[in-house]
Design a protein around this motif. Structure first.
Motif, mmCIF file in Angstrom:
data_model
loop_
_atom_site.group_PDB
_atom_site.id
_atom_site.type_symbol
_atom_site.label_atom_id
_atom_site.label_comp_id
_atom_site.label_asym_id
_atom_site.label_seq_id
_atom_site.Cartn_x
_atom_site.Cartn_y
_atom_site.Cartn_z
ATOM 1 N N TYR A 18 0.866 -1.179 0.000
ATOM 2 C CA TYR A 18 0.000 0.000 0.000
ATOM 3 C C TYR A 18 0.901 1.227 0.000
ATOM 4 O O TYR A 18 1.709 1.417 0.907
ATOM 5 C CB TYR A 18 -0.928 0.021 1.210
ATOM 6 N N SER A 147 -6.420 9.472 -0.146
ATOM 7 C CA SER A 147 -6.508 8.025 0.074
ATOM 8 C C SER A 147 -6.812 7.296 -1.229
ATOM 9 O O SER A 147 -6.281 6.206 -1.495
ATOM 10 C CB SER A 147 -7.598 7.712 1.113
ATOM 11 N N ALA A 151 -4.605 4.479 -3.140
ATOM 12 C CA ALA A 151 -5.164 3.193 -3.566
ATOM 13 C C ALA A 151 -4.902 2.938 -5.049
ATOM 14 O O ALA A 151 -4.540 1.823 -5.449
ATOM 15 C CB ALA A 151 -6.664 3.164 -3.280
ATOM 16 N N GLU A 155 -2.654 -0.027 -6.685
ATOM 17 C CA GLU A 155 -3.202 -0.931 -7.701
ATOM 18 C C GLU A 155 -2.318 -0.939 -8.949
ATOM 19 O O GLU A 155 -2.034 -1.999 -9.526
ATOM 20 C CB GLU A 155 -4.616 -0.510 -8.072
#
Length: 282
Positions: A18, A147, A151, A155
């Protein structure tokens, strides 16, 4: 903060990742303005949208064009500029902290793990959309936009790891020693002076062999090699933006001998200062 869990029995297995996006932007660089050499304490991802240009990454010069993709590891000196007088190099980029991109074929030599470069063909729409999404979210005022940018970056990188697992992997980044960072900043601000390794070692309260080892571990070059790279990058900008003679420029950036200046420049850039000026001046 990046979170990476590795399976110790399988070095290629990345259990979770992450990313924390520190910046995202769309930018352009022209031949008129060559960015000075700069270092970041984070890893950068670049995707070329249009134009032709060059990435100067320490002692290497890389020709880039539309749909090219680069990752530059943290604390690796680089500069960017367009190849042609009438053309801008347009690119999207973002930076993330605490990761280090490592070649699968290179287990020991950190000197070679400065950047990753590839020309994208089949996935170019995915790359462009991903970079734009990360940029738009990071700079949005919508709730939880940062955020969402994190993300989307996570990805994107996971997709890279899945599709390019035979080329590179991601590990935790190298941490910078504050004493070494001080030496690097001193060189940045005093590159034109007569800087000697013995003086730097006294400033860092290290013997010179320890200083060389620590500096190279953090910046992948020795202090003196970094000093030369800094002088070369300043030289490039002076060649493009001023009418100073070669003798004047060599003196401005700290070389005592014009012949040595010419020799070092050609070794690092591949052409003489005069040829560089001819190729890049308007």
């Amino acid at each position: 903060m990046v979170m990476i869990d590795n399976n110790e029995n399988d070095n290629t297995a990345m259990q979770s990742i992450y990313l924390n996006v520190l910046y995202a932007k769309k930018n352009s660089s022209s031949n008129k303005i060559s960015s000075r050499i700069h270092f970041h304490p984070f890893t950068e991802f670049y995707f070329i949208i249009d134009g032709n240009g060059k990435f100067s990454i320490e002692d290497k010069m890389i020709d880039v064009k539309k749909d090219d993709f680069l990752i530059i590891n943290s604390n690796v000196g680089h500069s960017i500029y367009s190849s042609k007088d009438d053309e801008n190099l347009i690119y999207v980029s973002f930076g993330v902290d605490s990761i280090f991109v490592k070649s699968v074929d290179n287990n020991e030599n950190l000197e070679e793990d400065k950047y990753y470069y590839n020309s994208i063909d089949e996935m170019k729409d995915y790359f462009l959309n991903s970079f734009n999404d990360i940029n738009n979210e990071f700079n949005s005022k919508d709730p939880y936009s940062k955020s969402m940018a994190n993300a989307k970056a996570s990805e994107f990188v996971i997709t890279l790891l899945r599709n390019l697992s035979d080329e590179f992997k991601i590990t935790n980044d190298i941490k910078i020693n504050k004493q070494i960072d001080y030496i690097k900043n001193f060189i940045d601000n005093n590159y034109s002076e007569d800087i000697r390794l013995e003086n730097l070692s006294k400033m860092a309260y290290m013997n010179k062999f320890h200083l060389i080892s620590e500096f190279k571990q953090n910046y992948r070059v020795t202090p003196i090699e970094y000093l030369i790279l800094k002088r070369i990058e300043v030289t490039k900008n002076l060649l493009i933006s001023t009418n100073h003679s070669m003798e004047e420029i060599s003196s401005i950036v700290g070389f005592n001998s014009q012949s040595y200046f010419n020799q070092v420049f050609k070794k690092k850039v591949g052409i003489t200062p005069s040829q560089f000026r001819k190729n890049h001046r308007i």
